[in-house]
Design a protein around this motif. Structure first.
Motif, PDB file in Angstrom:
ATOM      1  N   LYS A 114       0.814  -1.216   0.000  1.00  0.00           N
ATOM      2  CA  LYS A 114       0.000   0.000   0.000  1.00  0.00           C
ATOM      3  C   LYS A 114       0.851   1.271   0.000  1.00  0.00           C
ATOM      4  N   GLU A 115       1.887   1.311   0.806  1.00  0.00           N
ATOM      5  CA  GLU A 115       2.725   2.519   0.890  1.00  0.00           C
ATOM      6  C   GLU A 115       3.396   2.827  -0.446  1.00  0.00           C
ATOM      7  N   VAL A 116       3.910   1.809  -1.090  1.00  0.00           N
ATOM      8  CA  VAL A 116       4.577   1.996  -2.380  1.00  0.00           C
ATOM      9  C   VAL A 116       3.573   2.481  -3.422  1.00  0.00           C
ATOM     10  N   ALA A 117       2.397   1.859  -3.432  1.00  0.00           N
ATOM     11  CA  ALA A 117       1.367   2.245  -4.395  1.00  0.00           C
ATOM     12  C   ALA A 117       0.900   3.682  -4.161  1.00  0.00           C
ATOM     13  N   GLU A 118       0.727   4.057  -2.907  1.00  0.00           N
ATOM     14  CA  GLU A 118       0.305   5.427  -2.599  1.00  0.00           C
ATOM     15  C   GLU A 118       1.368   6.440  -3.019  1.00  0.00           C
ATOM     16  N   LYS A 119       2.623   6.095  -2.806  1.00  0.00           N
ATOM     17  CA  LYS A 119       3.702   6.992  -3.205  1.00  0.00           C
ATOM     18  C   LYS A 119       3.735   7.143  -4.729  1.00  0.00           C
ATOM     19  N   ASN A 120       3.572   6.031  -5.441  1.00  0.00           N
ATOM     20  CA  ASN A 120       3.527   6.093  -6.902  1.00  0.00           C
ATOM     21  C   ASN A 120       2.348   6.927  -7.388  1.00  0.00           C
ATOM     22  N   LYS A 121       1.226   6.751  -6.731  1.00  0.00           N
ATOM     23  CA  LYS A 121       0.032   7.515  -7.103  1.00  0.00           C
ATOM     24  C   LYS A 121       0.290   9.013  -6.940  1.00  0.00           C
ATOM     25  N   GLU A 122       0.843   9.396  -5.819  1.00  0.00           N
ATOM     26  CA  GLU A 122       1.140  10.813  -5.580  1.00  0.00           C
ATOM     27  C   GLU A 122       2.163  11.351  -6.575  1.00  0.00           C
ATOM     28  N   THR A 123       3.134  10.533  -6.910  1.00  0.00           N
ATOM     29  CA  THR A 123       4.145  10.951  -7.883  1.00  0.00           C
ATOM     30  C   THR A 123       3.491  11.246  -9.234  1.00  0.00           C
ATOM     31  N   TRP A 124       2.622  10.345  -9.684  1.00  0.00           N
ATOM     32  CA  TRP A 124       1.976  10.549 -10.978  1.00  0.00           C
ATOM     33  C   TRP A 124       0.971  11.693 -10.932  1.00  0.00           C
ATOM     34  N   LEU A 125       0.288  11.861  -9.811  1.00  0.00           N
ATOM     35  CA  LEU A 125      -0.669  12.971  -9.715  1.00  0.00           C
ATOM     36  C   LEU A 125       0.029  14.320  -9.607  1.00  0.00           C
ATOM     37  N   SER A 126       1.287  14.320  -9.213  1.00  0.00           N
ATOM     38  CA  SER A 126       2.013  15.583  -9.102  1.00  0.00           C
ATOM     39  C   SER A 126       2.711  15.960 -10.413  1.00  0.00           C
ATOM     40  N   GLU A 127       2.616  15.099 -11.421  1.00  0.00           N
ATOM     41  CA  GLU A 127       3.192  15.438 -12.730  1.00  0.00           C
ATOM     42  C   GLU A 127       2.565  16.748 -13.206  1.00  0.00           C
ATOM     43  N   ASN A 128       3.418  17.596 -13.752  1.00  0.00           N
ATOM     44  CA  ASN A 128       3.000  18.949 -14.095  1.00  0.00           C
ATOM     45  C   ASN A 128       3.144  19.162 -15.596  1.00  0.00           C
ATOM     46  N   TYR A 129       2.108  19.697 -16.227  1.00  0.00           N
ATOM     47  CA  TYR A 129       2.132  19.940 -17.669  1.00  0.00           C
ATOM     48  C   TYR A 129       3.200  20.961 -18.042  1.00  0.00           C
ATOM     49  N   GLU A 130       3.419  21.936 -17.190  1.00  0.00           N
ATOM     50  CA  GLU A 130       4.446  22.952 -17.468  1.00  0.00           C
ATOM     51  C   GLU A 130       5.839  22.309 -17.512  1.00  0.00           C
ATOM     52  N   ASP A 131       6.093  21.376 -16.626  1.00  0.00           N
ATOM     53  CA  ASP A 131       7.367  20.652 -16.651  1.00  0.00           C
ATOM     54  C   ASP A 131       7.503  19.847 -17.942  1.00  0.00           C
ATOM     55  N   TYR A 132       6.397  19.253 -18.367  1.00  0.00           N
ATOM     56  CA  TYR A 132       6.388  18.504 -19.621  1.00  0.00           C
ATOM     57  C   TYR A 132       6.727  19.421 -20.799  1.00  0.00           C
ATOM     58  N   LEU A 133       6.143  20.610 -20.820  1.00  0.00           N
ATOM     59  CA  LEU A 133       6.432  21.565 -21.902  1.00  0.00           C
ATOM     60  C   LEU A 133       7.902  21.974 -21.898  1.00  0.00           C
ATOM     61  N   GLU A 134       8.459  22.168 -20.719  1.00  0.00           N
ATOM     62  CA  GLU A 134       9.887  22.501 -20.618  1.00  0.00           C
ATOM     63  C   GLU A 134      10.746  21.351 -21.147  1.00  0.00           C
ATOM     64  N   TYR A 135      10.344  20.139 -20.817  1.00  0.00           N
ATOM     65  CA  TYR A 135      11.063  18.965 -21.307  1.00  0.00           C
ATOM     66  C   TYR A 135      10.999  18.899 -22.833  1.00  0.00           C
ATOM     67  N   LYS A 136       9.825  19.146 -23.403  1.00  0.00           N
ATOM     68  CA  LYS A 136       9.672  19.112 -24.850  1.00  0.00           C
ATOM     69  C   LYS A 136      10.514  20.208 -25.505  1.00  0.00           C
ATOM     70  N   ALA A 137      10.569  21.375 -24.893  1.00  0.00           N
ATOM     71  CA  ALA A 137      11.389  22.472 -25.438  1.00  0.00           C
ATOM     72  C   ALA A 137      12.867  22.093 -25.415  1.00  0.00           C
ATOM     73  N   SER A 138      13.291  21.400 -24.387  1.00  0.00           N
ATOM     74  CA  SER A 138      14.699  20.994 -24.295  1.00  0.00           C
ATOM     75  C   SER A 138      15.028  19.899 -25.312  1.00  0.00           C
ATOM     76  N   GLN A 139      14.028  19.137 -25.739  1.00  0.00           N
ATOM     77  CA  GLN A 139      14.248  18.098 -26.739  1.00  0.00           C
ATOM     78  C   GLN A 139      14.597  18.701 -28.094  1.00  0.00           C
ATOM     79  N   LYS A 140      14.044  19.855 -28.384  1.00  0.00           N
ATOM     80  CA  LYS A 140      14.231  20.483 -29.702  1.00  0.00           C
ATOM     81  C   LYS A 140      15.563  21.192 -29.829  1.00  0.00           C
ATOM     82  N   LYS A 141      16.247  21.405 -28.728  1.00  0.00           N
ATOM     83  CA  LYS A 141      17.537  22.123 -28.764  1.00  0.00           C
ATOM     84  C   LYS A 141      18.650  21.247 -29.262  1.00  0.00           C
TER      85      LYS A 141
END
Length: 127
Positions: A100-127
């Motif tokens: 349960k603890e591992v699953a809850e931690k994974n859940k929180e990790t995925w729910l904390s994913e941020n679209y702005e961070d994703y956009l920054e990652y995509k911008a860094s891919q194009k460089k």
């Protein structure tokens, strides 16, 4: 015996405080939170019926799209994937209650994913 109990309680509080501090440093915008929460309520029951094969397909589809420099996910698409992956942790808790603890931690990790961070990652891919 008392020392052991004190150590356990102290480690619990340290863990709790550090998790809260980490969660506060990566706050989502209000719009993102509303979108994420509405998607979670939509997908929660659907994901509980996923098999491991369904989950693997979803996870690798997201991973491939996320890393493909020619594909830019919309905010809704991005949160569709991350919320579904997070919701699968609820299924894992039902299947493996001792994890349960591992699953809850994974859940929180995925729910904390941020679209702005994703956009920054995509911008860094194009460089």
């Amino acid at each position: 015996m008392r020392t052991l109990v004190k150590i356990i309680i102290l480690s619990f509080f340290v863990s709790f405080i550090s998790q809260n501090t980490y969660a506060q440093s990566k706050k989502l915008s209000l719009d993102d939170q509303i979108l994420r929460d509405s998607l979670y309520s939509i997908y929660k029951k659907k994901i509980l019926n996923f098999s491991m094969k369904d989950f693997d397909k979803l996870f690798f589809e997201f991973f491939n799209k996320k890393t493909d420099p020619d594909i830019l996910l919309t905010k809704t698409e991005f949160y569709n994937y991350t919320v579904q992956i997070a919701a699968f942790s609820d299924r894992l808790v039902k299947l493996y209650p001792d994890q349960k603890e591992v699953a809850e931690k994974n859940k929180e990790t995925w729910l904390s994913e941020n679209y702005e961070d994703y956009l920054e990652y995509k911008a860094s891919q194009k460089k």
